[in-house]
Design a protein around this motif. Structure first.
Motif, short mmCIF file in Angstrom:
data_model
loop_
_atom_site.label_atom_id
_atom_site.label_comp_id
_atom_site.label_asym_id
_atom_site.label_seq_id
_atom_site.Cartn_x
_atom_site.Cartn_y
_atom_site.Cartn_z
N ASN A 133 1.51 7.01 -1.12
CA ASN A 133 2.01 6.72 -2.47
C ASN A 133 3.53 6.75 -2.50
OD1 ASN A 133 -0.42 6.27 -3.83
ND2 ASN A 133 -0.77 8.45 -4.14
N LEU A 134 4.12 7.74 -1.85
CA LEU A 134 5.58 7.84 -1.83
C LEU A 134 6.19 6.72 -0.99
CD1 LEU A 134 8.19 9.19 -2.62
CD2 LEU A 134 7.87 10.82 -0.74
N LEU A 135 5.58 6.41 0.14
CA LEU A 135 6.07 5.31 0.97
C LEU A 135 6.07 4.00 0.19
CD1 LEU A 135 4.25 6.19 4.31
CD2 LEU A 135 6.74 5.92 4.07
N GLY A 187 7.18 5.47 8.88
CA GLY A 187 6.36 6.25 7.96
C GLY A 187 5.01 5.60 7.70
N PHE A 188 5.01 4.29 7.46
CA PHE A 188 3.75 3.59 7.23
C PHE A 188 2.85 3.69 8.46
CE2 PHE A 188 6.02 1.20 3.81
CZ PHE A 188 5.10 1.43 2.79
N ALA A 189 3.46 3.54 9.63
CA ALA A 189 2.68 3.62 10.88
C ALA A 189 2.10 5.02 11.06
CB ALA A 189 3.56 3.25 12.07
N GLU A 190 2.90 6.04 10.79
CA GLU A 190 2.44 7.41 10.95
C GLU A 190 1.34 7.75 9.95
OE1 GLU A 190 4.17 12.01 11.00
OE2 GLU A 190 5.49 10.34 10.47
N ASP A 191 1.52 7.33 8.71
CA ASP A 191 0.51 7.63 7.70
C ASP A 191 -0.81 6.94 8.03
OD1 ASP A 191 -0.04 8.71 4.81
OD2 ASP A 191 -0.78 6.65 4.83
N TYR A 192 -0.74 5.69 8.46
CA TYR A 192 -1.98 4.98 8.81
C TYR A 192 -2.66 5.65 10.00
CZ TYR A 192 -5.25 1.33 10.12
OH TYR A 192 -6.40 0.65 10.43
N ARG A 206 6.32 3.65 -3.02
CA ARG A 206 7.38 3.72 -4.03
C ARG A 206 8.76 3.51 -3.40
NH1 ARG A 206 8.11 9.12 -6.34
NH2 ARG A 206 5.87 9.14 -5.98
N LEU A 207 8.99 4.15 -2.24
CA LEU A 207 10.26 3.99 -1.54
C LEU A 207 10.49 2.55 -1.11
CD1 LEU A 207 10.11 7.19 0.71
CD2 LEU A 207 11.73 6.79 -1.15
N SER A 208 9.41 1.86 -0.80
CA SER A 208 9.52 0.46 -0.39
C SER A 208 9.73 -0.46 -1.59
CB SER A 208 8.24 0.05 0.36
OG SER A 208 8.29 -1.31 0.73
N ALA A 209 8.95 -0.26 -2.64
CA ALA A 209 9.02 -1.15 -3.81
C ALA A 209 10.28 -0.96 -4.62
CB ALA A 209 7.79 -0.91 -4.70
N HIS A 210 10.84 0.26 -4.60
CA HIS A 210 12.00 0.56 -5.45
C HIS A 210 13.23 0.95 -4.63
CE1 HIS A 210 9.44 0.27 -8.95
NE2 HIS A 210 8.61 1.16 -8.43
N LYS A 211 13.38 0.33 -3.50
CA LYS A 211 14.51 0.63 -2.61
C LYS A 211 15.85 0.49 -3.33
CE LYS A 211 16.85 -1.25 1.48
NZ LYS A 211 16.75 -2.25 2.58
N GLU A 212 16.04 -0.61 -4.06
CA GLU A 212 17.32 -0.86 -4.73
C GLU A 212 17.61 0.19 -5.78
OE1 GLU A 212 19.58 -4.37 -7.31
OE2 GLU A 212 17.73 -4.82 -6.23
N GLU A 213 16.58 0.59 -6.53
CA GLU A 213 16.78 1.59 -7.58
C GLU A 213 17.06 2.97 -6.99
OE1 GLU A 213 14.38 -0.76 -7.44
OE2 GLU A 213 13.30 -0.87 -9.37
#
Length: 255
Positions: free
Chosen positions: A165-167, A141-146, A169-176
């Protein structure tokens, strides 16, 4: 609710009191519901309500920053919100990574639903396999967005894409986000809080506004009592009638 070690749902919605924009807060689980109207949406209101500051369980919410300011509890994010955002990215930004992430979250939920009555968490090999797929989708996802937005990102002070922005959030809050996979007592979404707010929104549409703070407070107390009564499987009319007798029904005493 305050001393519960389980999940409690937190949410808020805009209401009008005396023609002024204010906020209706709800803190709830499958047995109890607490409402409070407040002129503020953020920490001033949640501190005044006094539930989150004293809560040590898992707070389920939609990633509103105020909730994260409370560190005495754990946090779990609403995946229903995330699924809606993934749909929007697929439809509006045409990015390919969002659909596999959506399918993965739904697949994990199905796996949890099929095992909830025999265990309290997925096996280690399953959780590791799901985490690996989650991380791979994020990387793609990061690669595609960039690739889609690199020209914009090369400019100074450029606004990030909705996808990025969503990527993040998905990365920073993976555990939650995946907490429902690690502990079956944690729900997949925050829909309970949204359902608990629904009748207040219906009243808002019908009435337009509460005419006074006192009226809004009376509504929250009555609505909170009715919600608790229903969650405990009690008859609503009989319970309300009991309030005017010497033996009012207290849902907290019903198990």
């Amino acid at each position: 609710i305050t001393n519960s070690l389980d999940a409690v749902h937190f949410d808020e919605t805009g209401i009008y009191i005396d023609k002024k924009r204010q906020w209706l807060h709800v803190d709830s689980n499958d047995k109890y519901t607490y409402y409070e109207a407040h002129e503020k949406r953020g920490k001033i209101a949640t501190d005044k309500i006094k539930i989150l500051p004293n809560f040590s369980g898992t707070a389920v919410h939609d990633c509103f920053k105020t909730y994260y300011s409370y560190t005495s509890c754990k946090h779990a994010l609403c995946n229903a919100h995330i699924l809606r955002e993934l749909n929007a990215i697929t439809e509006l930004e045409k990015q390919m990574w969002a659909d596999p992430m959506k399918k993965l979250l739904i697949e994990i939920k199905k796996e949890v639903d099929s095992n909830w009555n025999v265990a309290n968490t997925l096996t280690l090999d399953k959780t590791e396999a799901f985490e690996e797929r989650y991380d791979k989708i994020l990387k793609n996802g990061f690669a595609e967005d960039y690739s889609a937005n690199w020209k914009l990102y090369s400019e100074k002070k450029v606004k990030k894409s909705t996808s990025l922005n969503l990527l993040n959030r998905l990365s920073a809050h993976k555990e939650e986000i995946l907490s429902f996979m690690y502990n079956f007592n944690i729900p997949f979404d925050n829909n309970l809080a949204e359902r608990d707010l629904r009748m207040a929104k219906v009243k808002q549409k019908v009435s337009g506004t509460f005419r006074s703070v006192e009226g809004a407070n009376a509504f929250t107390r009555i609505r909170g009592y009715v919600s608790k009564v229903r969650k405990h499987g009690l008859n609503t009319i009989d319970s309300i009638r009991s309030i005017f007798t010497n033996n009012p029904v207290d849902p907290a005493l019903v198990y």
